[in-house]
Enzyme design. Structure first.
Site, mmCIF file in Angstrom:
data_model
loop_
_atom_site.group_PDB
_atom_site.id
_atom_site.type_symbol
_atom_site.label_atom_id
_atom_site.label_comp_id
_atom_site.label_asym_id
_atom_site.label_seq_id
_atom_site.Cartn_x
_atom_site.Cartn_y
_atom_site.Cartn_z
ATOM 1 N N TYR A 33 48.514 42.865 50.205
ATOM 2 C CA TYR A 33 48.904 41.488 50.513
ATOM 3 C C TYR A 33 50.418 41.374 50.573
ATOM 4 C CZ TYR A 33 50.333 40.485 45.659
ATOM 5 O OH TYR A 33 50.972 40.481 44.455
ATOM 6 N N ARG A 52 57.182 46.395 54.462
ATOM 7 C CA ARG A 52 56.509 46.729 53.195
ATOM 8 C C ARG A 52 54.985 46.715 53.378
ATOM 9 N NH1 ARG A 52 57.830 43.352 47.845
ATOM 10 N NH2 ARG A 52 56.613 41.773 48.950
ATOM 11 N N ARG A 101 28.026 48.331 49.462
ATOM 12 C CA ARG A 101 28.888 48.762 48.363
ATOM 13 C C ARG A 101 28.757 50.257 48.070
ATOM 14 N NH1 ARG A 101 29.401 49.707 43.115
ATOM 15 N NH2 ARG A 101 31.342 48.997 42.136
ATOM 16 N N HIS A 103 31.866 53.518 46.969
ATOM 17 C CA HIS A 103 33.310 53.663 46.766
ATOM 18 C C HIS A 103 34.076 54.227 47.964
ATOM 19 C CE1 HIS A 103 32.263 52.725 42.679
ATOM 20 N NE2 HIS A 103 33.531 52.788 42.293
ATOM 21 N N LYS A 148 51.652 47.214 47.237
ATOM 22 C CA LYS A 148 51.361 45.808 46.931
ATOM 23 C C LYS A 148 49.870 45.553 47.149
ATOM 24 C CE LYS A 148 53.446 41.247 47.495
ATOM 25 N NZ LYS A 148 53.570 40.952 46.074
ATOM 26 N N GLU A 181 59.039 45.993 35.166
ATOM 27 C CA GLU A 181 59.313 44.792 35.961
ATOM 28 C C GLU A 181 58.539 43.626 35.360
ATOM 29 O OE1 GLU A 181 57.684 45.126 39.970
ATOM 30 O OE2 GLU A 181 56.074 46.404 39.223
ATOM 31 N N LEU A 206 57.149 47.520 42.056
ATOM 32 C CA LEU A 206 57.123 47.054 43.439
ATOM 33 C C LEU A 206 58.570 46.833 43.877
ATOM 34 C CD1 LEU A 206 55.191 46.006 45.740
ATOM 35 C CD2 LEU A 206 55.926 43.747 45.004
HETATM 36 N N1 PMP Z 1 57.025 42.930 41.177
HETATM 37 C C1 PMP Z 1 55.747 42.500 41.196
HETATM 38 C C2 PMP Z 1 54.746 43.187 40.342
HETATM 39 C C3 PMP Z 1 55.394 41.421 42.023
HETATM 40 O O1 PMP Z 1 54.112 40.999 42.058
HETATM 41 C C4 PMP Z 1 56.392 40.778 42.791
HETATM 42 C C5 PMP Z 1 56.057 39.590 43.628
HETATM 43 N N2 PMP Z 1 55.100 39.855 44.584
HETATM 44 C C6 PMP Z 1 57.696 41.266 42.735
HETATM 45 C C7 PMP Z 1 57.988 42.347 41.916
HETATM 46 C C8 PMP Z 1 58.789 40.649 43.557
HETATM 47 O O2 PMP Z 1 58.621 40.964 44.910
HETATM 48 P P1 PMP Z 1 59.203 40.038 46.058
HETATM 49 O O3 PMP Z 1 60.649 39.855 45.802
HETATM 50 O O4 PMP Z 1 58.924 40.791 47.308
HETATM 51 O O5 PMP Z 1 58.455 38.738 45.978
#
Ligand code: PMP
Length: 288
Positions: A33, A52, A101, A103, A148, A181, A206
């Site tokens: 997403y 991304r 369903r 895997h 993501k 993060e 991410l």
């Molecule tokens: N880290 C994580 C785990 C996130 O879910 C997000 C937001 N989607 C971010 C960092 C920040 O990413 P962005 O600046 O692209 O929104």
């Protein structure tokens, strides 16, 4: 005015929009997403988000469900139909599709594409500038946090800990005691020497689009910047701390686990970054 969702080629009122019960996004979190800010009808940092998305799809061995150009058109139409006004957010999800369903990848399944959008109040320097509190939690995620994916259970649990502690965000901590993060944002500190620090974008985090924009802004402003991990203790003792994300933009962190960061008030460097980032969003809202 009702909200409209795009689902596999159709624009539908939310109450009627649905995916199949055997959608692999629903059963396996087998999907990716993006969340994109929209200023004056224009997606902010659109190319970076689509790059991304391309990377996430490739890492999960999924093709693009339609051409990049077609996806951009659907994004614009979803934005238009939802009357976002000055500011809003677009949500875009691609899954491996619906199939009995099992895997392993299905031999034949049409990928599912969903888009939704909603208006948000436009953040201001004042609304962003009041500091937030964060709590630390163990990072219990898998080893590909750079993708993501819609597999978000660990961050759902982490964010709930933050909410129950009266905090805005939870910072996740790896087995070495280093902050990876936030549950939905990247984590930063500013050292006593004025250096900006954020973790390198490896597979443990991410690579936020806001993170990358902030790096660009900091470089252009001549701020000193380094990519390295930092511990919870270092963050608590830092001069300043902040988070970056698409919908939260840049927000000063003034408390970590109840401990005041710096003076306990938003730091000067962070407040300047907030202003510059708002300028960046304004400029994106004027692009043709
Ligand atoms: N880290 C994580 C785990 C996130 O879910 C997000 C937001 N989607 C971010 C960092 C920040 O990413 P962005 O600046 O692209 O929104």
């Amino acid at each position: 005015m009702g909200r409209i969702a795009y689902v596999d080629g159709r624009y539908l009122p939310h109450q009627q929009a649905a995916v199949r019960v055997e959608d692999r996004g629903f059963q396996f979190a087998d999907g990716v997403y993006e969340v994109i800010a929209v200023r004056r009808g224009r997606p902010v940092d659109e190319d970076d988000h689509l790059d991304r998305l391309d990377r996430s799809l490739r890492e999960l061995r999924m093709p693009w469900p339609m051409s990049r150009r077609a996806l951009r058109l659907v994004m614009r139409e979803t934005i238009r139909r939802n009357h976002l006004g000055a500011f809003g957010a677009l949500y875009l999800q691609v899954t491996r599709g619906a199939a009995p369903r099992s895997h392993a990848f299905p031999a034949t399944a049409k990928q599912t594409v969903v888009m939704t959008a909603r208006p948000l109040s436009l953040p201001t320097a004042e609304s962003l500038g009041c500091g937030i509190g964060v709590v630390t939690v163990a990072d219990i995620r898998w080893k590909r946090c750079d993708v993501k994916s819609v597999s978000l259970l660990a961050t759902v649990l982490g964010k709930q800990v933050a909410v129950e502690a009266g905090c805005y965000e939870a910072w996740m901590v790896d087995e070495q005691g280093l902050i990876t993060e936030g549950t939905a944002s990247n984590a930063w500190i500013v050292t006593a020497g004025g250096e900006l620090v954020t973790r390198r974008a490896d597979t443990a985090i991410l690579n936020g689009i806001t993170r990358m924009a902030t790096i660009g802004i900091a470089r252009a402003a001549g701020l000193r910047f380094v990519e390295r991990p930092f511990s919870v203790a270092e963050a608590k003792g830092a001069a300043e701390a902040f988070i970056t994300s698409t919908t939260s933009m840049i927000r000063p962190v003034i408390r970590i686990d109840g401990v005041a960061v710096g003076s306990g008030r938003p730091g000067g460097t962070t407040v300047r970054l907030v202003d510059w980032y708002l300028d960046h969003v304004e400029a994106e809202g004027r692009t043709v």
